[in-house]
Motif scaffolding. Structure first.
Motif, PDB file in Angstrom:
ATOM      1  N   UNK A 256       2.634  14.632  68.395  1.00 16.36           N
ATOM      2  CA  UNK A 256       1.901  14.206  67.189  1.00 16.36           C
ATOM      3  C   UNK A 256       0.479  14.783  67.171  1.00 16.36           C
ATOM      4  N   UNK A 257      -0.285  14.650  68.255  1.00 15.40           N
ATOM      5  CA  UNK A 257      -1.617  15.279  68.257  1.00 15.40           C
ATOM      6  C   UNK A 257      -1.547  16.794  68.042  1.00 15.40           C
ATOM      7  N   UNK A 262      -2.598  21.471  64.572  1.00 13.98           N
ATOM      8  CA  UNK A 262      -2.202  22.663  63.819  1.00 13.98           C
ATOM      9  C   UNK A 262      -2.622  22.534  62.354  1.00 13.98           C
ATOM     10  N   UNK A 263      -2.431  21.343  61.796  1.00 12.61           N
ATOM     11  CA  UNK A 263      -2.870  21.123  60.408  1.00 12.61           C
ATOM     12  C   UNK A 263      -4.384  21.311  60.310  1.00 12.61           C
ATOM     13  N   UNK A 279      -2.287   6.695  70.717  1.00  6.23           N
ATOM     14  CA  UNK A 279      -2.266   8.144  70.891  1.00  6.23           C
ATOM     15  C   UNK A 279      -3.691   8.652  71.065  1.00  6.23           C
ATOM     16  N   UNK A 280      -3.790   9.842  71.582  1.00  8.19           N
ATOM     17  CA  UNK A 280      -5.086  10.473  71.850  1.00  8.19           C
ATOM     18  C   UNK A 280      -5.031  11.898  71.300  1.00  8.19           C
ATOM     19  N   UNK A 281      -6.057  12.303  70.600  1.00 10.57           N
ATOM     20  CA  UNK A 281      -6.112  13.671  70.062  1.00 10.57           C
ATOM     21  C   UNK A 281      -6.142  14.689  71.209  1.00 10.57           C
ATOM     22  N   UNK A 282      -5.700  15.897  70.929  1.00  9.44           N
ATOM     23  CA  UNK A 282      -5.801  16.957  71.936  1.00  9.44           C
ATOM     24  C   UNK A 282      -7.263  17.144  72.334  1.00  9.44           C
ATOM     25  N   UNK A 287      -6.522  22.165  72.832  1.00  7.52           N
ATOM     26  CA  UNK A 287      -6.663  22.797  71.518  1.00  7.52           C
ATOM     27  C   UNK A 287      -6.739  24.317  71.671  1.00  7.52           C
ATOM     28  N   UNK A 288      -7.493  24.750  72.655  1.00  6.43           N
ATOM     29  CA  UNK A 288      -7.630  26.199  72.892  1.00  6.43           C
ATOM     30  C   UNK A 288      -6.290  26.797  73.323  1.00  6.43           C
ATOM     31  N   UNK A 289      -5.575  26.097  74.182  1.00  3.54           N
ATOM     32  CA  UNK A 289      -4.270  26.591  74.640  1.00  3.54           C
ATOM     33  C   UNK A 289      -3.273  26.673  73.482  1.00  3.54           C
ATOM     34  N   UNK A 290      -3.271  25.640  72.632  1.00  2.00           N
ATOM     35  CA  UNK A 290      -2.360  25.638  71.483  1.00  2.00           C
ATOM     36  C   UNK A 290      -2.695  26.787  70.539  1.00  2.00           C
ATOM     37  N   UNK A 291      -3.983  26.947  70.259  1.00  2.72           N
ATOM     38  CA  UNK A 291      -4.420  28.008  69.357  1.00  2.72           C
ATOM     39  C   UNK A 291      -3.985  29.371  69.899  1.00  2.72           C
TER      40      UNK A 291
END
Lengths: 307, 307
Positions: A256-257, A262-263, A279-282, A287-291
């Motif tokens: 979910x985070x 991504x959005x 829940x906890x945000x990334x 965030x850098x890894x996902x990007x």
């Protein structure tokens, strides 16, 4: 109001945005819903990945009211209305049906564990009878990895037999293809079986399934719909493989985070990052890894900024 | 309103009666609460065995309002106010505190699994801050066999350190004495640790615990309180053994339906048998077996009919 048509194709548990006070943000949700519909993805609002169970019944009612006021066709909504408390399930389901929702996606009550099929049958039966509306269409929601309350084949069959015009489908988020296959093989007449992720979309279609209801359709809607639209073509396996690449990236993070991140990234709208506890945000590193991972496959979310 | 005193002794998750329409029956609940208080048992209304998670927030608010209107001292109530949705937890907790509840027993949000300590901390912290009332007293509720969301020692300690005047105790329903013992040994200053069943009441008292919050105190209140009152006496081990005999009988059945069946049998009030789905009332054979087992040990529930 005409009787609702049964759902098919790709739907998504629409992610739910929160404002600075952690209250649901109806305007941002409306924009996400419009974007989903523009990509041929239906709206399973209040699914697991919508943080539905972090919202009160009152908040959910207000949100679907706002969506319909904002121009969303309720026929495209399969609203999650299965709650722990029978009274909440009845109230929310009745409201969704009155609003014209094409269907409701129903979790079993999920606090008490090890409950019997008789008890679960009584729950769904009571909801259907107390709502008492011939336009109610129930899609059962089997997600034992999260709910810890599975729906057995016997229970499903019993509900279909008793309420053939009402209990018309299921989302199988067991993650266990053999379970989905057993449902597909059960011979239930025009019962709509949705895979719980696009991972099994092609398998599901090839075995008589109706489509999928998938978290990652929030971020990859057009490609997932494209497989649905082209599952009979020679390209289908390649399309499935492409979907898997994207899904596998998101599955390396808390789902979910990561969807919300991504959005935020592709919608250039960092407010999307917020989640409600527990829940906890990334964090910045995630965030850098996902990007980086998404950039490496040239992933985009076309149209999200215009939505 | 003076600051609430910390709880100690025996409390029970009061069983919740339902009428023919499966709606909560406030009058019958009031009678059960009065009987409990007359037996020196405090009121953990809306616990697991109260079918709390089969009640909506609105129903819970109405019920505690009715209890207080009916003469129940709110200082004797440790109301269960931890819900899945943060917004529900805040609303219900704020209402209970405003009403003068001596404490609130807080489940973590229990739908999402595998959540982090940071996420759970944020949940409790948000509730405490949004309620913003110096009279709030939080007793954490650790019941991993049902919630599937455990509260770690680290999380508990972090909450105590940040909110020393607010987070004042815990109910440990892990069923794992070594976990309770680890809490007792943690050296948390005047932190009230309740065993989740009378099974561990004597062990808990001998190790510095505060008492127990037990389902079977609904049916065996005087005897459980008697052990609490006499745990330092030479008779304590025998009293514990007697309690275990009763508890073991109830544990052979689905607990909540069995508690309600006992209230129905000894209260001569068969309406008590009703449960809300997904639970199922005892069937005739189970009822006969329970009756026989209780008769064999000359079990009674003195005073329930006069309550």
């Amino acid at each position: 109001m005409s009787a609702p048509a049964k759902f098919f194709g790709v739907l998504t548990p629409v992610i739910t945005p929160f404002n600075k006070d952690l209250l649901p943000d109806a305007e941002r949700l409306l924009r996400q819903c419009k974007w989903m519909l523009s990509q041929n993805v239906g709206l399973a609002v209040f699914g697991t990945n919508s943080e539905a169970n972090s919202l009160s019944t009152g908040e959910k009612i207000e949100l679907i009211d706002r969506l319909v006021e904002g121009g969303i066709d309720p026929a495209r909504m399969m609203a999650g209305t299965g709650c722990c408390a029978l009274s909440d399930s009845i109230k929310l389901t009745a409201h969704a049906v009155k609003l014209g929702a094409g269907g409701t996606l129903m979790l079993p009550p999920f606090y008490y564990k090890g409950v019997s099929d008789d008890g679960l049958y009584a729950n769904f039966s009571e909801i259907i009878q107390k709502v008492g509306d011939s336009n109610l269409r129930v899609y059962l929601y089997h997600i034992p990895p999260v709910s810890n309350v599975p729906l057995s084949l016997n229970l499903i069959e019993r509900l279909i037999k008793e309420y053939p015009d009402t209990v018309v489908g299921i989302k199988d988020s067991s993650g266990d293809w053999s379970n989905t296959k057993a449902m597909l093989d059960a011979g239930w007449d025009d019962f709509r079986i949705f895979a719980g992720a696009e991972t099994y979309l092609l398998d599901n279609m090839r075995n008589g399934g109706a489509g999928c209801i998938s978290a990652t359709a929030n971020v990859n809607p057009a490609a997932i719909h494209s497989l649905f639209a082209n599952w009979r073509t020679p390209e289908a396996d390649a399309l499935q493989a492409d979907l898997d690449v994207v899904r596998n990236i998101f599955q390396k993070f808390p789902m979910i985070p990561a969807l919300k991140a991504a959005a935020a990234i592709f919608g250039e709208d960092k407010d999307w990052c917020r989640v409600r506890p527990p829940l906890v945000a990334l964090d910045a590193r995630q965030l850098a890894r996902l990007t980086k991972a998404l950039k490496a496959i040239n992933f985009t979310m076309p149209g999200i900024r215009q939505a």
